[in-house]
Design a protein around this motif. Structure first.
Motif, PDB file in Angstrom:
ATOM      1  N   VAL A 193       0.852  -1.190   0.000  1.00  0.00           N
ATOM      2  CA  VAL A 193       0.000   0.000   0.000  1.00  0.00           C
ATOM      3  C   VAL A 193       0.886   1.237   0.000  1.00  0.00           C
ATOM      4  CG1 VAL A 193      -1.784   1.295   1.230  1.00  0.00           C
ATOM      5  CG2 VAL A 193      -1.849  -1.217   1.201  1.00  0.00           C
ATOM      6  N   THR A 194       0.697   2.112  -0.989  1.00  0.00           N
ATOM      7  CA  THR A 194       1.571   3.275  -1.155  1.00  0.00           C
ATOM      8  C   THR A 194       1.628   4.129   0.100  1.00  0.00           C
ATOM      9  OG1 THR A 194       1.049   3.314  -3.520  1.00  0.00           O
ATOM     10  CG2 THR A 194       2.016   5.317  -2.586  1.00  0.00           C
ATOM     11  N   GLU A 195       0.494   4.372   0.728  1.00  0.00           N
ATOM     12  CA  GLU A 195       0.455   5.223   1.917  1.00  0.00           C
ATOM     13  C   GLU A 195       1.262   4.627   3.058  1.00  0.00           C
ATOM     14  OE1 GLU A 195      -0.736   8.286   2.582  1.00  0.00           O
ATOM     15  OE2 GLU A 195      -1.000   8.413   0.418  1.00  0.00           O
ATOM     16  N   HIS A 196       1.258   3.305   3.174  1.00  0.00           N
ATOM     17  CA  HIS A 196       2.011   2.653   4.253  1.00  0.00           C
ATOM     18  C   HIS A 196       3.521   2.796   4.019  1.00  0.00           C
ATOM     19  CE1 HIS A 196      -1.682  -0.137   5.059  1.00  0.00           C
ATOM     20  NE2 HIS A 196      -1.894   1.130   5.391  1.00  0.00           N
ATOM     21  N   THR A 197       3.940   2.611   2.779  1.00  0.00           N
ATOM     22  CA  THR A 197       5.367   2.763   2.459  1.00  0.00           C
ATOM     23  C   THR A 197       5.798   4.211   2.652  1.00  0.00           C
ATOM     24  OG1 THR A 197       5.200   0.965   0.842  1.00  0.00           O
ATOM     25  CG2 THR A 197       7.144   2.384   0.704  1.00  0.00           C
ATOM     26  N   LYS A 198       4.953   5.145   2.224  1.00  0.00           N
ATOM     27  CA  LYS A 198       5.244   6.566   2.425  1.00  0.00           C
ATOM     28  C   LYS A 198       5.417   6.871   3.909  1.00  0.00           C
ATOM     29  CE  LYS A 198       2.924  11.047   2.390  1.00  0.00           C
ATOM     30  NZ  LYS A 198       1.636  11.734   2.172  1.00  0.00           N
ATOM     31  N   ALA A 199       4.527   6.347   4.741  1.00  0.00           N
ATOM     32  CA  ALA A 199       4.606   6.596   6.178  1.00  0.00           C
ATOM     33  C   ALA A 199       5.909   6.053   6.768  1.00  0.00           C
ATOM     34  CB  ALA A 199       3.406   5.978   6.889  1.00  0.00           C
ATOM     35  N   ALA A 200       6.345   4.890   6.293  1.00  0.00           N
ATOM     36  CA  ALA A 200       7.594   4.302   6.796  1.00  0.00           C
ATOM     37  C   ALA A 200       8.789   5.176   6.420  1.00  0.00           C
ATOM     38  CB  ALA A 200       7.762   2.900   6.228  1.00  0.00           C
ATOM     39  N   ILE A 201       8.779   5.697   5.189  1.00  0.00           N
ATOM     40  CA  ILE A 201       9.874   6.579   4.750  1.00  0.00           C
ATOM     41  C   ILE A 201       9.879   7.855   5.582  1.00  0.00           C
ATOM     42  CG2 ILE A 201      10.763   7.944   2.815  1.00  0.00           C
ATOM     43  CD1 ILE A 201       9.526   5.793   0.953  1.00  0.00           C
ATOM     44  N   GLU A 202       8.698   8.450   5.777  1.00  0.00           N
ATOM     45  CA  GLU A 202       8.612   9.687   6.554  1.00  0.00           C
ATOM     46  C   GLU A 202       9.064   9.481   7.993  1.00  0.00           C
ATOM     47  OE1 GLU A 202       4.518  10.654   5.890  1.00  0.00           O
ATOM     48  OE2 GLU A 202       5.009  12.112   4.301  1.00  0.00           O
ATOM     49  N   GLU A 203       8.766   8.310   8.552  1.00  0.00           N
ATOM     50  CA  GLU A 203       9.212   8.015   9.915  1.00  0.00           C
ATOM     51  C   GLU A 203      10.734   7.987   9.994  1.00  0.00           C
ATOM     52  OE1 GLU A 203       8.766   4.585  13.396  1.00  0.00           O
ATOM     53  OE2 GLU A 203       7.789   4.305  11.449  1.00  0.00           O
ATOM     54  N   LEU A 204      11.365   7.379   9.003  1.00  0.00           N
ATOM     55  CA  LEU A 204      12.826   7.325   9.001  1.00  0.00           C
ATOM     56  C   LEU A 204      13.427   8.717   8.802  1.00  0.00           C
ATOM     57  CD1 LEU A 204      13.582   4.058   6.984  1.00  0.00           C
ATOM     58  CD2 LEU A 204      13.424   4.385   9.450  1.00  0.00           C
ATOM     59  N   LEU A 205      12.786   9.538   7.988  1.00  0.00           N
ATOM     60  CA  LEU A 205      13.244  10.919   7.824  1.00  0.00           C
ATOM     61  C   LEU A 205      13.171  11.663   9.153  1.00  0.00           C
ATOM     62  CD1 LEU A 205      11.560  11.818   4.400  1.00  0.00           C
ATOM     63  CD2 LEU A 205      14.017  11.661   4.832  1.00  0.00           C
ATOM     64  N   ASP A 206      12.075  11.478   9.871  1.00  0.00           N
ATOM     65  CA  ASP A 206      11.907  12.141  11.169  1.00  0.00           C
ATOM     66  C   ASP A 206      12.905  11.649  12.204  1.00  0.00           C
ATOM     67  OD1 ASP A 206       9.795  13.616  10.173  1.00  0.00           O
ATOM     68  OD2 ASP A 206       8.250  12.233  10.908  1.00  0.00           O
ATOM     69  N   LEU A 207      13.378  10.407  12.043  1.00  0.00           N
ATOM     70  CA  LEU A 207      14.343   9.836  12.989  1.00  0.00           C
ATOM     71  C   LEU A 207      15.780  10.254  12.674  1.00  0.00           C
ATOM     72  CD1 LEU A 207      12.872   6.236  13.431  1.00  0.00           C
ATOM     73  CD2 LEU A 207      12.974   8.052  15.167  1.00  0.00           C
ATOM     74  N   GLY A 208      15.979  11.071  11.636  1.00  0.00           N
ATOM     75  CA  GLY A 208      17.309  11.622  11.366  1.00  0.00           C
ATOM     76  C   GLY A 208      18.223  10.748  10.540  1.00  0.00           C
ATOM     77  N   MET A 209      17.634   9.905   9.680  1.00  0.00           N
ATOM     78  CA  MET A 209      18.481   9.086   8.820  1.00  0.00           C
ATOM     79  C   MET A 209      19.237   9.962   7.816  1.00  0.00           C
ATOM     80  SD  MET A 209      17.956   6.030   9.945  1.00  0.00           S
ATOM     81  CE  MET A 209      17.620   6.745  11.565  1.00  0.00           C
ATOM     82  N   ASP A 210      20.466   9.567   7.507  1.00  0.00           N
ATOM     83  CA  ASP A 210      21.261  10.246   6.477  1.00  0.00           C
ATOM     84  C   ASP A 210      21.067   9.605   5.109  1.00  0.00           C
ATOM     85  OD1 ASP A 210      22.917  12.117   8.221  1.00  0.00           O
ATOM     86  OD2 ASP A 210      23.358  10.172   9.141  1.00  0.00           O
ATOM     87  N   ILE A 211      20.841   8.290   5.111  1.00  0.00           N
ATOM     88  CA  ILE A 211      20.602   7.532   3.880  1.00  0.00           C
ATOM     89  C   ILE A 211      19.403   6.624   4.120  1.00  0.00           C
ATOM     90  CG2 ILE A 211      21.528   5.830   2.247  1.00  0.00           C
ATOM     91  CD1 ILE A 211      24.332   6.791   2.974  1.00  0.00           C
TER      92      ILE A 211
END
Length: 357
Positions: A229-247
């Protein structure tokens, strides 16, 4: 003292004979051969060698009470001095230079990183007659202690005016650079696919990524699973962005099938996509993008299935540059097509191979 005149590559140079014991600091204008019966017959000193104090007894033992040296000429530069000029124009941070040897100087990496060349200025310098600089391939990942470049001039002596032309052509910035790998990077992985999310099959992609990151001293900081589900994958990416991932690396759902929705999820998460598709085989369905978060640039990649199976893909070309903090452009990725066909050798030696050179 005997003086003669020698013609060398169109330049008139003086040569003179002098006593060997007085020759410290002088430059030999001929090879000095050493012959030991049954052992060796070879040049003990090469033309262009700068005579040292410890060389005198050796030269005398070879029967050289007198030798021929080049007479100093204010208009010319010895090959060792000229090589040092080239070294000065090339050397940058994270590089060390060897001592001149037979007119050649080499540069060596002092850290792990990505090696780069300013191609336009570099080519302009190498276009000049009698100038030779050879380097590793552009954007090659290197280890501390690896040779990066070697440089020399062709003649034993070269006009100082010519070396000034070299300086003007090269400009004020070094021709080479070595981008060191960044330390303590946070790497996030999003594994997509309903079959993995529900546990129907084992995730075999993530271990491949772990092994590739380990070569650079990195580990996976955060790992998320998502269904298709696109929205679920988007949410996972946004969570990692919020957690300060560099890559952030996304696996699964990268082809053009209707249910492969990872590229859409990456776009919807606010990532500026540089390219979806690359002129590289294996790796045609690769995605690269960047996202600004709290003043830092995050590199986001969508990895096609070939990364899991092939030993060398576009991911192996881009990952070192991402770790070094170097932004890759769409134009570069499209230009990768020249040399971008992996030969799938039985024993993979990447990056010591023609792949993407």
């Amino acid at each position: 003292m005997i003086r003669t005149m020698c013609i060398k590559i169109g330049v008139l140079s003086a040569m003179k004979e002098m006593r060997t014991v007085d020759a410290v600091g002088q430059v030999l204008c001929q090879d000095i051969t050493q012959i030991v019966r049954g052992v060796t017959k070879n040049a003990r000193f090469r033309k262009g060698h700068v005579i040292q104090e410890e060389d005198i007894p050796v030269l005398l033992s070879l029967g050289k009470d007198h030798i021929y040296i080049w007479e100093e000429n204010a208009q010319e530069m010895h090959e060792n001095e000229a090589a040092d000029v080239l070294r000065e124009l090339c050397q940058n941070d994270h590089m060390t230079a060897t001592e001149p040897k037979e007119g050649k100087i080499e540069l060596v990496a002092t850290c792990d990183g990505v090696f780069q060349v300013d191609e336009d200025r570099f080519d302009a310098v190498n276009e000049l007659e009698d100038i030779t600089i050879a380097t590793l391939a552009q954007n090659m990942p290197v280890k501390k202690g690896m040779k990066l470049a070697g440089m020399r001039v062709t003649p034993l002596f070269i006009a100082r005016e010519k070396m000034e032309e070299v300086r003007r052509t090269a400009g004020s910035e070094p021709l080479l650079r070595l981008l060191p790998y960044r330390k303590d990077l946070k790497v996030g992985v999003v594994t997509t696919g309903t079959e993995v999310f529900l546990g129907r099959i084992k995730d075999t992609f993530t271990p491949v990524i772990e092994a590739k990151l380990k070569k650079f001293g990195l580990t996976i900081t955060e790992h998320r699973l998502s269904d298709d589900v696109t929205e679920h994958t988007k949410a996972a990416i946004e969570e990692l962005l919020d957690l300060g991932m560099d890559i952030i690396l996304c696996t699964g759902g990268m082809s053009v099938d209707p249910d492969d929705r990872t590229p859409a999820a990456i776009r919807d998460a606010g990532v500026d996509i540089v390219t979806y598709g690359a002129s590289v085989l294996p790796g045609a369905m690769f995605l690269l993008g960047y996202c600004e978060r709290e003043g830092r640039e995050v590199t986001v990649m969508g990895l096609p299935g070939c990364v899991m199976f092939d030993k060398a893909t576009i991911f192996d070309m881009i990952l070192p540059r991402a770790i070094a903090g170097d932004r890759v452009t769409r134009k570069e990725i499209r230009h990768f097509g020249i040399g971008g066909l992996c030969m799938r050798c039985e024993v993979c030696r990447y990056p010591i191979c023609p792949f993407q050179k």
